[in-house]
Scaffold this active site. Structure first.
Site, PDB file in Angstrom:
ATOM      1  N   THR C  95      90.318  37.229 -35.147  1.00  0.00           N
ATOM      2  CA  THR C  95      90.075  38.400 -34.313  1.00  0.00           C
ATOM      3  C   THR C  95      88.701  38.945 -34.675  1.00  0.00           C
ATOM      4  OG1 THR C  95      92.425  38.866 -34.260  1.00  0.00           O
ATOM      5  CG2 THR C  95      90.960  40.660 -33.642  1.00  0.00           C
ATOM      6  N   LYS C 171      92.109  39.840 -26.506  1.00  0.00           N
ATOM      7  CA  LYS C 171      92.813  39.963 -27.785  1.00  0.00           C
ATOM      8  C   LYS C 171      92.658  41.383 -28.344  1.00  0.00           C
ATOM      9  CE  LYS C 171      94.469  39.470 -31.935  1.00  0.00           C
ATOM     10  NZ  LYS C 171      95.908  39.538 -32.172  1.00  0.00           N
ATOM     11  N   LYS C 240     104.119  68.089 -15.972  1.00  0.00           N
ATOM     12  CA  LYS C 240     105.210  68.988 -16.351  1.00  0.00           C
ATOM     13  C   LYS C 240     105.933  68.455 -17.583  1.00  0.00           C
ATOM     14  CE  LYS C 240     109.233  68.442 -15.194  1.00  0.00           C
ATOM     15  NZ  LYS C 240     110.597  68.150 -14.717  1.00  0.00           N
TER      16      LYS C 240
END
Lengths: 295, 295, 295, 295
Positions: C95, C171, C240
């Site tokens: 990564t 990724k 809300k």
């Protein structure tokens, strides 16, 4: 002093004029040469490269837009590092990263040159009017040697310690404080306007209440001294008030993300049992999140 | 004037003293009677209920901690509303919600009484030293009638329009600005300290650079006037600098959520093509998010 | 295939085993050689440098911790780039940053080598159990050639386009989605627990309601297709509800910064007149802030 | 059972049909009577007021838009509270505040009536297809008595404890989780698109990787069990990855405020010495900020 000046942008032009006014001998360099020409008429010499501007100077001051511009002007081919003599000093006044400032410290030391980090606070108008405030850090003897240059730039000078990059930390922190205040003002004006208070009116109140009073200075002192007791204004009351701000903002349909952020920090302070501390303890929470002292 | 005063907390005590100093005839009420007693010696009368404090007064000033306290003191059994004469005025100086202020406007009107919202800026020390700043809003004639009371409370008075709750919006916005600044200072001090700059040193710089310069005032003007061009300091440069702050903060392991928030707003400004505007355009982005003018 | 594998950490060990299981001929390299030794017994050869692991391989797969580790293993002295033959392929499964992936694309192209970016989703247990999901991008012929390797790693493979770094974008975005969900879960559990709902109970509900239902998938479709009308669940109702969450959180003293953030975005949507759109229009607001289509 | 149903909006209509399908005897009320008429043809009776719908019913189910609507329908003149017999049960399926749910618990108890809070998860399509998931809390005997109604509404039912409002906490938390995921998806799609990955492609990956895998469920378990060691995926790696996300987002000019928020929490975890824990420890940080256990 014989001074080189790299960068004649909005800020650099004002500084150049003030260095000339103070009687310094100036060699200027600007990527777009046209911006340098007006200064030739005023007695400055124009250099064709940063290297040339540095050659023979006692100090060369760089005032550029960002890291890449400084890297090129200092470390590039024909950069000032290759022109500066041993013992001469690079005064770096650009707003650059702490990392680059540390790298420049090392590179200049290796070349036997001095490096003083001296970023400035003030907008172009202030540069022109000699109203900048200079924050300098570096080897003490170097700072003293170039003091006349630093003093010619603005209305004040604060000298920090010998670690040059600490001046960059302070400059960046200062810009962060301004940006935060601008964001806060933006949200506050949006709330005021959508609640029927005119921007002009809100501005008048701001000018009356805040600008003539050392309110921010006092909070800075409380945080610096970690003096969170007695709670002049208790954190739990701060939570209540910022809660009311968000309530009003919800009714007026005004998103206030900064108010939301501050509220969550106040709420955490209260949830963890610190509701009676002064709300300057927000500073203690920030320190704790950074791994400094626990609250 | 004959004035009732409800609430003798940290703030109320200072105000009581200054009203006495200014020669007003004072009737005080405090839930814990002991806190009222010192003022008896100084010539004030002590009332047993808010209702009693209001009876016969030209004006009754309430200075309490929060909405529930004010609701009880005004609208509760033995509340001041039931004691105040027709034509007399309730001066509400507590930091309360906009919604409650609107409700009080209506209730007092129904009872033929005046209601002036007059929150104050300043900490307890300021209340004591007659250094508060009062922001008043309400029916013009009412505000004028009680002006001597308001002027006796502090060093300055700003009168807004006739909509009483607008003073509450302004007060809450002011507290939001302070809270934001405290948060910003907290993050900045954490960064400075973890980067090796002592808190004391950072404080000195802050005092030199910001407190003697109208930097925040100038940005407030730019936002109020929506004057985002020319870009004295371009939004894209602000993005660069706050990016560098976060880079330094990452290296020093200092979470700076306010810096992250501001960065994302600057990034959006640049992504949408407004990078050359002055960074005060953060205010325009806040307005746009609130459904006001598009940037 | 003859495959080099650089990195035998928590993830790499599982992958190594599965490549062996699939019959590939493996040469492994790990900085700490001890972690490589168990694989020698299983038939892999141990290399002393990444360069050596790459030499003679049809493909070399790197699975390391971060950018610096990958830079060193690929571009360093004795890095795999210098060992890989022309025409052989580097499969980058770490990564890493988009920027580094782009740089590797260029460096390998210059060396006449292939570069396929193939990050994986799954934790170490998944790597071991051949349950990873691989996202691959790169020159089509290269991807096809190494498909047997990619398929041996996990339970599934998605092939994106020819721009290798797009797999890194995907990724990183996936890890961001997980991190967001973890943060959201953290805040929700804190609220539940402080409101008297046991963590175990809340977990059961979460498992029943969310994990057996394609709720997130449906919202992803609505955002991908920009299908914000009709508003199955209107943005104003979302405002809300998140408002009620924050109300409950305030009462229970639970800071929920993610809820605050989402609320401000919903509030802006409503303030700007989009309250009747489906609340998946949060995605349209994010796109707009990025300078993509206006809402 | 004889059941009253208050509210025939998008959700109520589906529920009404399913209650009829299950053989319950239905009396419906809707403010706009026209929406009730189709159900008359299907065997339901139309009531003119909530009170009338409640009269004689064993249970009356309300499914309305928000707090004010529920307050009026239950506590207003001609509200269901005044029509419901002692011993009969109000099933409250609207998404309302925890505070209102607690108030209704008290009011019904005072009237000798039962109150079961039973909010539902699912969009209008799910209501129609009997695919809602019901979360019920209240006095055990009451919940058991109305179980046939709850089971007729959807595909599943989770019964919490006896504190009715805990079902509202869980429902609101669930909606918060969805809103967070929508926000996260919005930011991720913006990043993907500006990085050159088509929305359609990103959607496919999301569907493959996340929707067929119990990734969120696993993280929920880790947080519920406070099982942060061993660190399958270390917090410091999470910090690295979210840092890379923000780097890519900066380059592509995509503001990602949720990523910024998560990054600051991860950074705080690392700064405080918890970098080796699993990144599910984000949940522990959220708990700590709420005043629960320290990490």
């Amino acid at each position: 002093m014989k001074v080189g000046l790299i960068g004649l942008g909005n800020m650099g032009r004002g500084v150049a004029q003030n260095l000339l006014n103070a009687g310094h001998e100036l060699v200027v360099y600007n990527r777009t040469r046209a911006k340098a020409e007006p200064f030739q008429a005023k007695g400055a010499r124009i250099a064709g490269t940063p290297q040339e501007a540095a050659r023979g100077a006692e100090a060369v001051l760089s005032l550029l837009a960002d890291d890449p511009a400084v890297e090129e002007a200092v470390l590039g081919r024909e950069g000032l590092l290759s022109g500066l003599e041993r013992g001469a000093i690079h005064i770096s006044s650009s707003t650059i990263s702490v990392a680059l400032s540390e790298r420049l410290t090392a590179e200049h030391a290796r070349a036997g040159q001095g490096y003083v980090s001296a970023p400035v606070f003030g907008r172009p108008e202030a540069a022109e009017a000699k109203q900048l405030w200079v924050i300098a850090a570096g080897v003490k003897a170097d700072v003293e040697r170039i003091r006349p240059v630093l003093e010619a730039m603005g209305r004040g000078l604060t000298v920090l310690g010998e670690k040059a990059s600490s001046a960059n930390v302070v400059k960046l922190s200062g810009n962060f404080l301004i940006a935060s205040m601008v964001e806060a003002l933006g949200e506050a004006f949006a709330l005021a306007r959508k609640s029927g208070v005119e921007a002009k009116t809100f501005l008048e109140v701001f000018q009356s209440v805040f600008s003539k009073s050392p309110v921010f200075e006092r909070y800075a002192s409380l945080i610096a001294d970690r003096q969170f007791q007695p709670g002049g204004f208790a954190l739990r009351l701060g939570l209540k008030d910022v809660g009311l701000v968000l309530e009003a903002a919800g009714d007026a349909q005004v998103p206030m993300p900064l108010a939301s952020l501050v509220k969550d920090h106040l709420l955490s302070g209260v949830a963890r049992g610190h509701g009676e501390l002064d709300w300057s303890a927000l500073g203690a929470l920030a320190a704790e999140r950074a791994g400094l002292e626990k609250l």
